[in-house]
Design a protein around this motif. Structure first.
Motif, mmCIF file in Angstrom:
data_model
loop_
_atom_site.group_PDB
_atom_site.id
_atom_site.type_symbol
_atom_site.label_atom_id
_atom_site.label_comp_id
_atom_site.label_asym_id
_atom_site.label_seq_id
_atom_site.Cartn_x
_atom_site.Cartn_y
_atom_site.Cartn_z
ATOM 1 N N UNK A 215 0.832 -1.207 0.000
ATOM 2 C CA UNK A 215 0.000 0.000 0.000
ATOM 3 C C UNK A 215 0.866 1.256 0.000
ATOM 4 N N UNK A 216 1.925 1.242 0.784
ATOM 5 C CA UNK A 216 2.816 2.406 0.873
ATOM 6 C C UNK A 216 3.494 2.693 -0.466
ATOM 7 N N UNK A 217 3.908 1.642 -1.163
ATOM 8 C CA UNK A 217 4.535 1.829 -2.473
ATOM 9 C C UNK A 217 3.564 2.510 -3.439
ATOM 10 N N UNK A 218 2.333 2.002 -3.471
ATOM 11 C CA UNK A 218 1.328 2.608 -4.336
ATOM 12 C C UNK A 218 1.034 4.035 -3.948
ATOM 13 N N UNK A 219 0.926 4.282 -2.653
ATOM 14 C CA UNK A 219 0.603 5.631 -2.171
ATOM 15 C C UNK A 219 1.725 6.613 -2.503
ATOM 16 N N UNK A 220 2.968 6.159 -2.436
ATOM 17 C CA UNK A 220 4.105 7.032 -2.754
ATOM 18 C C UNK A 220 4.021 7.511 -4.201
ATOM 19 N N UNK A 221 3.722 6.598 -5.113
ATOM 20 C CA UNK A 221 3.614 6.980 -6.524
ATOM 21 C C UNK A 221 2.402 7.876 -6.767
ATOM 22 N N UNK A 222 1.268 7.522 -6.170
ATOM 23 C CA UNK A 222 0.031 8.276 -6.396
ATOM 24 C C UNK A 222 0.106 9.663 -5.770
ATOM 25 N N UNK A 223 0.704 9.744 -4.585
ATOM 26 C CA UNK A 223 0.775 11.024 -3.876
ATOM 27 C C UNK A 223 1.574 12.057 -4.661
ATOM 28 N N UNK A 224 2.485 11.606 -5.500
ATOM 29 C CA UNK A 224 3.319 12.523 -6.276
ATOM 30 C C UNK A 224 2.535 13.303 -7.324
ATOM 31 N N UNK A 225 1.357 12.805 -7.693
ATOM 32 C CA UNK A 225 0.565 13.540 -8.679
ATOM 33 C C UNK A 225 -0.705 14.150 -8.092
ATOM 34 N N UNK A 226 -0.939 13.936 -6.803
ATOM 35 C CA UNK A 226 -2.102 14.563 -6.173
ATOM 36 C C UNK A 226 -1.865 16.046 -5.954
ATOM 37 N N UNK A 227 -2.939 16.822 -6.049
ATOM 38 C CA UNK A 227 -2.813 18.278 -5.877
ATOM 39 C C UNK A 227 -3.616 18.779 -4.683
ATOM 40 N N UNK A 228 -4.295 17.868 -3.988
ATOM 41 C CA UNK A 228 -5.147 18.298 -2.878
ATOM 42 C C UNK A 228 -4.706 17.663 -1.558
ATOM 43 N N UNK A 229 -3.417 17.426 -1.411
ATOM 44 C CA UNK A 229 -2.915 16.858 -0.158
ATOM 45 C C UNK A 229 -3.241 17.784 1.009
ATOM 46 N N UNK A 230 -3.502 17.192 2.152
ATOM 47 C CA UNK A 230 -3.956 17.968 3.315
ATOM 48 C C UNK A 230 -2.884 18.931 3.806
ATOM 49 N N UNK A 231 -1.648 18.444 3.941
ATOM 50 C CA UNK A 231 -0.580 19.288 4.490
ATOM 51 C C UNK A 231 0.734 18.956 3.793
ATOM 52 N N UNK A 232 1.457 20.002 3.403
ATOM 53 C CA UNK A 232 2.772 19.837 2.798
ATOM 54 C C UNK A 232 3.841 20.425 3.709
ATOM 55 N N UNK A 233 4.981 19.762 3.761
ATOM 56 C CA UNK A 233 6.137 20.279 4.494
ATOM 57 C C UNK A 233 7.272 20.433 3.487
ATOM 58 N N UNK A 234 7.719 21.678 3.312
ATOM 59 C CA UNK A 234 8.747 21.988 2.311
ATOM 60 C C UNK A 234 8.312 21.511 0.924
ATOM 61 N N UNK A 235 7.010 21.652 0.676
ATOM 62 C CA UNK A 235 6.478 21.287 -0.627
ATOM 63 C C UNK A 235 6.224 19.808 -0.817
ATOM 64 N N UNK A 236 6.472 18.992 0.217
ATOM 65 C CA UNK A 236 6.282 17.546 0.132
ATOM 66 C C UNK A 236 5.090 17.150 1.013
ATOM 67 N N UNK A 237 4.119 16.403 0.465
ATOM 68 C CA UNK A 237 2.953 15.999 1.255
ATOM 69 C C UNK A 237 3.345 15.155 2.469
#
Length: 268
Positions: A215-237
């Motif tokens: 699940x984490x592997x999939x989420x890492x790839x998917x999160x890179x193209x999401x634009x509505x992440x709840x919180x970013x730190x230094x531009x990283x979700x």
């Protein structure tokens, strides 16, 4: 092309019933049903009565922890609008929060209350968790959330202007990342059930930690193209950071369990 209908499925007794809540209900129902029947057929070491007793508590704890995690990540908003904190029907349940809360409670419940090993129960619950996530992600579709960068692919997702980030206000179509994650979760279930299960008999935790890793592997790839992440730190979700941490912990646990089994086999 995907286009979400109204987020309201119907009105009953003066209250709007949201698709998000309906999908969450079916996600829990399918997850629990899958866990129960897989346990009954393939895991004779699982006490089904104990498992059934655990489910209602797991649902409550997981929803609370998923919401608390989300609220903490969006604290500025919820401090301004505290009345929105319990409004889960508006969306805002973080799977990382649900997993963490469910795991902590599971350890307390099985290890300290029932005096049972935790990992075998974590294994069987992982099957239902993967399927439940696959269904639950469709709640994001009806809420027009969990979408990615603009795109013009055949499976593009139309997002109403009110739900678009300001930097993409002029874009109409986006990657349906909710769909990508739903498909990935189904793939994770297939791998767990048809492949990993064959090797998991003598390795407690193999299913659970493999689920977390995949699940984490999939989420890492998917999160890179999401634009509505709840919180970013230094531009990283934040979800990206958490997914990396979970992946490292899970792989470490898998290696530990394998070495432990190998050591036991040599002493026989």
């Amino acid at each position: 092309m995907f286009r979400a209908p109204s987020s309201v499925a119907f009105t009953a007794f003066g209250h709007d019933i949201k698709y998000y809540g309906i999908m969450l209900f079916f996600a829990m129902l399918i997850g629990i049903t899958a866990t129960f029947f897989i346990s009954k057929k393939y895991y004779k070491n699982i006490d089904l009565d104990t498992l059934l007793d655990f489910f209602p508590w797991l649902i409550i704890i997981s929803i609370i922890s998923a919401r608390l995690y989300y609220v903490l990540l969006s604290l500025d908003f919820y401090l301004k609008y505290p009345n929105e904190i319990p409004a889960v029907w508006h969306g805002g349940l973080a799977i990382h929060g649900a997993i963490l809360g469910g795991l902590i409670f599971g350890i307390i419940y099985f290890k300290f209350i029932k005096k049972l090993p935790v990992l075998p129960y974590a294994d069987v619950i992982s099957y239902g968790l993967a399927l439940g996530q696959a269904v639950g992600r469709w709640g994001n579709f009806f809420n027009s959330e969990a979408f990615g960068l603009p795109c013009n692919l055949p499976w593009k997702l139309y997002i109403e202007p009110v739900n678009r980030p300001l930097e993409y206000i002029s874009s109409e179509y986006f990657h349906p990342t909710f769909l990508y994650e739903s498909i990935w979760d189904i793939f994770v279930f297939i791998i767990l059930f048809f492949v990993v299960r064959k090797y998991a008999k003598n390795i407690p935790g193999l299913i659970f930690f493999t689920y977390l890793s995949l699940y984490s592997i999939g989420r890492i790839f998917i999160e890179n193209i999401r634009v509505d992440s709840v919180l970013n730190i230094m531009g990283i979700p934040v979800a990206l950071f958490v997914s990396f941490i979970v992946l490292i912990i899970s792989i470490t646990a898998l290696i530990y369990q394998y070495k432990k089994l190998s050591k036991s086999a040599k002493t026989l």
